[in-house]
Design a protein around this motif. Sequence first.
Motif, PDB file in Angstrom:
ATOM      1  N   ASP A  58      -3.066   9.065  -5.059  1.00  0.00           N
ATOM      2  CA  ASP A  58      -4.731   9.331  -5.251  1.00  0.00           C
ATOM      3  C   ASP A  58      -5.349   7.853  -3.903  1.00  0.00           C
ATOM      4  N   MET A  59      -6.070   8.951  -3.510  1.00  0.00           N
ATOM      5  CA  MET A  59      -7.525   8.614  -2.637  1.00  0.00           C
ATOM      6  C   MET A  59      -8.226   8.614  -3.188  1.00  0.00           C
ATOM      7  N   LYS A  60      -9.676   7.766  -3.202  1.00  0.00           N
ATOM      8  CA  LYS A  60     -11.459   7.669  -3.824  1.00  0.00           C
ATOM      9  C   LYS A  60     -11.510   8.462  -2.445  1.00  0.00           C
ATOM     10  N   VAL A  61     -12.974   9.307  -2.291  1.00  0.00           N
ATOM     11  CA  VAL A  61     -13.253   9.500  -1.685  1.00  0.00           C
ATOM     12  C   VAL A  61     -14.933   9.292  -1.620  1.00  0.00           C
ATOM     13  N   LYS A  62     -15.404   9.315  -0.432  1.00  0.00           N
ATOM     14  CA  LYS A  62     -16.631   7.981  -0.159  1.00  0.00           C
ATOM     15  C   LYS A  62     -17.176   9.349   1.449  1.00  0.00           C
ATOM     16  N   LYS A  63     -18.463   9.259   1.329  1.00  0.00           N
ATOM     17  CA  LYS A  63     -19.604   9.508   2.612  1.00  0.00           C
ATOM     18  C   LYS A  63     -20.294   8.476   2.549  1.00  0.00           C
ATOM     19  N   VAL A  64     -19.957   8.653   3.943  1.00  0.00           N
ATOM     20  CA  VAL A  64     -20.642   7.583   4.548  1.00  0.00           C
ATOM     21  C   VAL A  64     -21.431   8.313   5.906  1.00  0.00           C
ATOM     22  N   GLY A  65     -22.774   8.036   5.526  1.00  0.00           N
ATOM     23  CA  GLY A  65     -23.786   9.241   6.898  1.00  0.00           C
ATOM     24  C   GLY A  65     -23.438  10.465   6.292  1.00  0.00           C
ATOM     25  N   ASP A  66     -22.533  10.936   7.652  1.00  0.00           N
ATOM     26  CA  ASP A  66     -21.783  12.209   7.871  1.00  0.00           C
ATOM     27  C   ASP A  66     -21.066  12.738   7.425  1.00  0.00           C
ATOM     28  N   LYS A  67     -20.147  11.140   7.523  1.00  0.00           N
ATOM     29  CA  LYS A  67     -18.441  11.424   8.144  1.00  0.00           C
ATOM     30  C   LYS A  67     -18.198  11.115   6.058  1.00  0.00           C
ATOM     31  N   ILE A  68     -16.970  11.818   5.862  1.00  0.00           N
ATOM     32  CA  ILE A  68     -15.865  11.743   4.377  1.00  0.00           C
ATOM     33  C   ILE A  68     -15.137  10.979   4.622  1.00  0.00           C
ATOM     34  N   TYR A  69     -14.791  10.049   4.157  1.00  0.00           N
ATOM     35  CA  TYR A  69     -13.343   9.176   4.054  1.00  0.00           C
ATOM     36  C   TYR A  69     -13.254   9.481   2.920  1.00  0.00           C
ATOM     37  N   LEU A  70     -11.329   9.245   2.743  1.00  0.00           N
ATOM     38  CA  LEU A  70     -10.563   9.319   1.885  1.00  0.00           C
ATOM     39  C   LEU A  70      -9.946   8.176   2.040  1.00  0.00           C
ATOM     40  N   MET A  71     -10.132   6.947   1.315  1.00  0.00           N
ATOM     41  CA  MET A  71      -9.875   5.711   1.198  1.00  0.00           C
ATOM     42  C   MET A  71      -8.832   5.215   0.152  1.00  0.00           C
ATOM     43  N   LYS A  72      -7.825   3.615   0.284  1.00  0.00           N
ATOM     44  CA  LYS A  72      -7.256   3.289  -0.703  1.00  0.00           C
ATOM     45  C   LYS A  72      -6.915   2.061  -0.251  1.00  0.00           C
ATOM     46  N   GLU A  73      -6.866   1.163  -1.737  1.00  0.00           N
ATOM     47  CA  GLU A  73      -7.045  -0.419  -1.319  1.00  0.00           C
ATOM     48  C   GLU A  73      -4.955  -0.887  -1.767  1.00  0.00           C
ATOM     49  N   GLY A  74      -5.392  -1.504  -0.909  1.00  0.00           N
ATOM     50  CA  GLY A  74      -3.615  -1.959  -1.058  1.00  0.00           C
ATOM     51  C   GLY A  74      -3.303  -3.356  -1.311  1.00  0.00           C
ATOM     52  N   ILE A  75      -2.057  -4.144  -1.030  1.00  0.00           N
ATOM     53  CA  ILE A  75      -2.064  -5.345  -0.878  1.00  0.00           C
ATOM     54  C   ILE A  75      -1.049  -5.586   0.267  1.00  0.00           C
ATOM     55  N   THR A  76      -1.033  -6.134   1.772  1.00  0.00           N
ATOM     56  CA  THR A  76      -0.192  -6.333   2.707  1.00  0.00           C
ATOM     57  C   THR A  76       0.769  -7.101   2.028  1.00  0.00           C
ATOM     58  N   VAL A  77       1.866  -7.658   3.122  1.00  0.00           N
ATOM     59  CA  VAL A  77       2.581  -8.382   3.186  1.00  0.00           C
ATOM     60  C   VAL A  77       2.340  -9.644   3.132  1.00  0.00           C
ATOM     61  N   PHE A  78       1.287  -9.667   3.729  1.00  0.00           N
ATOM     62  CA  PHE A  78      -0.003 -11.090   3.862  1.00  0.00           C
ATOM     63  C   PHE A  78       0.174 -11.950   2.554  1.00  0.00           C
ATOM     64  N   ASP A  79      -0.050 -11.007   1.533  1.00  0.00           N
ATOM     65  CA  ASP A  79      -1.164 -11.471  -0.158  1.00  0.00           C
ATOM     66  C   ASP A  79      -2.066 -10.526   0.378  1.00  0.00           C
ATOM     67  N   GLU A  80      -2.923 -10.462   0.975  1.00  0.00           N
ATOM     68  CA  GLU A  80      -4.166 -10.044   1.333  1.00  0.00           C
ATOM     69  C   GLU A  80      -4.559  -8.760   1.213  1.00  0.00           C
ATOM     70  N   THR A  81      -5.944  -8.529   0.434  1.00  0.00           N
ATOM     71  CA  THR A  81      -6.601  -7.333   0.533  1.00  0.00           C
ATOM     72  C   THR A  81      -6.462  -6.838   0.959  1.00  0.00           C
ATOM     73  N   GLU A  82      -5.931  -5.150   1.110  1.00  0.00           N
ATOM     74  CA  GLU A  82      -6.558  -4.147   2.498  1.00  0.00           C
ATOM     75  C   GLU A  82      -7.416  -2.747   1.647  1.00  0.00           C
ATOM     76  N   LEU A  83      -7.891  -2.110   2.862  1.00  0.00           N
ATOM     77  CA  LEU A  83      -8.280  -1.179   2.582  1.00  0.00           C
ATOM     78  C   LEU A  83      -8.623   0.147   3.620  1.00  0.00           C
ATOM     79  N   THR A  84      -8.118   1.067   3.500  1.00  0.00           N
ATOM     80  CA  THR A  84      -7.255   1.930   4.454  1.00  0.00           C
ATOM     81  C   THR A  84      -8.346   3.485   4.265  1.00  0.00           C
ATOM     82  N   ARG A  85      -8.558   3.873   5.151  1.00  0.00           N
ATOM     83  CA  ARG A  85      -9.574   4.872   5.312  1.00  0.00           C
ATOM     84  C   ARG A  85      -9.221   5.857   6.289  1.00  0.00           C
TER      85      ARG A  85
END
Length: 99
Positions: A58-85
Amino acid sequence: MKAIVTEAEFQKLSEANEKVKGTNSYAKYRMMMEYKTKTDGRWSAWRFFGWGVPVPVDMKVKKVGDKIYLMKEGITVFDETELTRYTLTEACNEVLKVY
């Protein structure tokens, strides 16, 4: 416009991608992928990662300007929050029907 693209909808995209393997349309369903990480409470800049078909989640939809992104959030192996689009393309929208 949809707010979320589900795992089942991404499965349809994966199946469409499988059908074009070995043809001149092989890269038809690939989207640009970028990511950023949050370290010490601060987000990094967006970093280009490559082109690909997302793993069905499942991914969220976000519109920024004229582009549309499919985004997901997770945790990296270094315990950092990561956002992928992924930048939605016309070919992928035909399958996912985001707008």
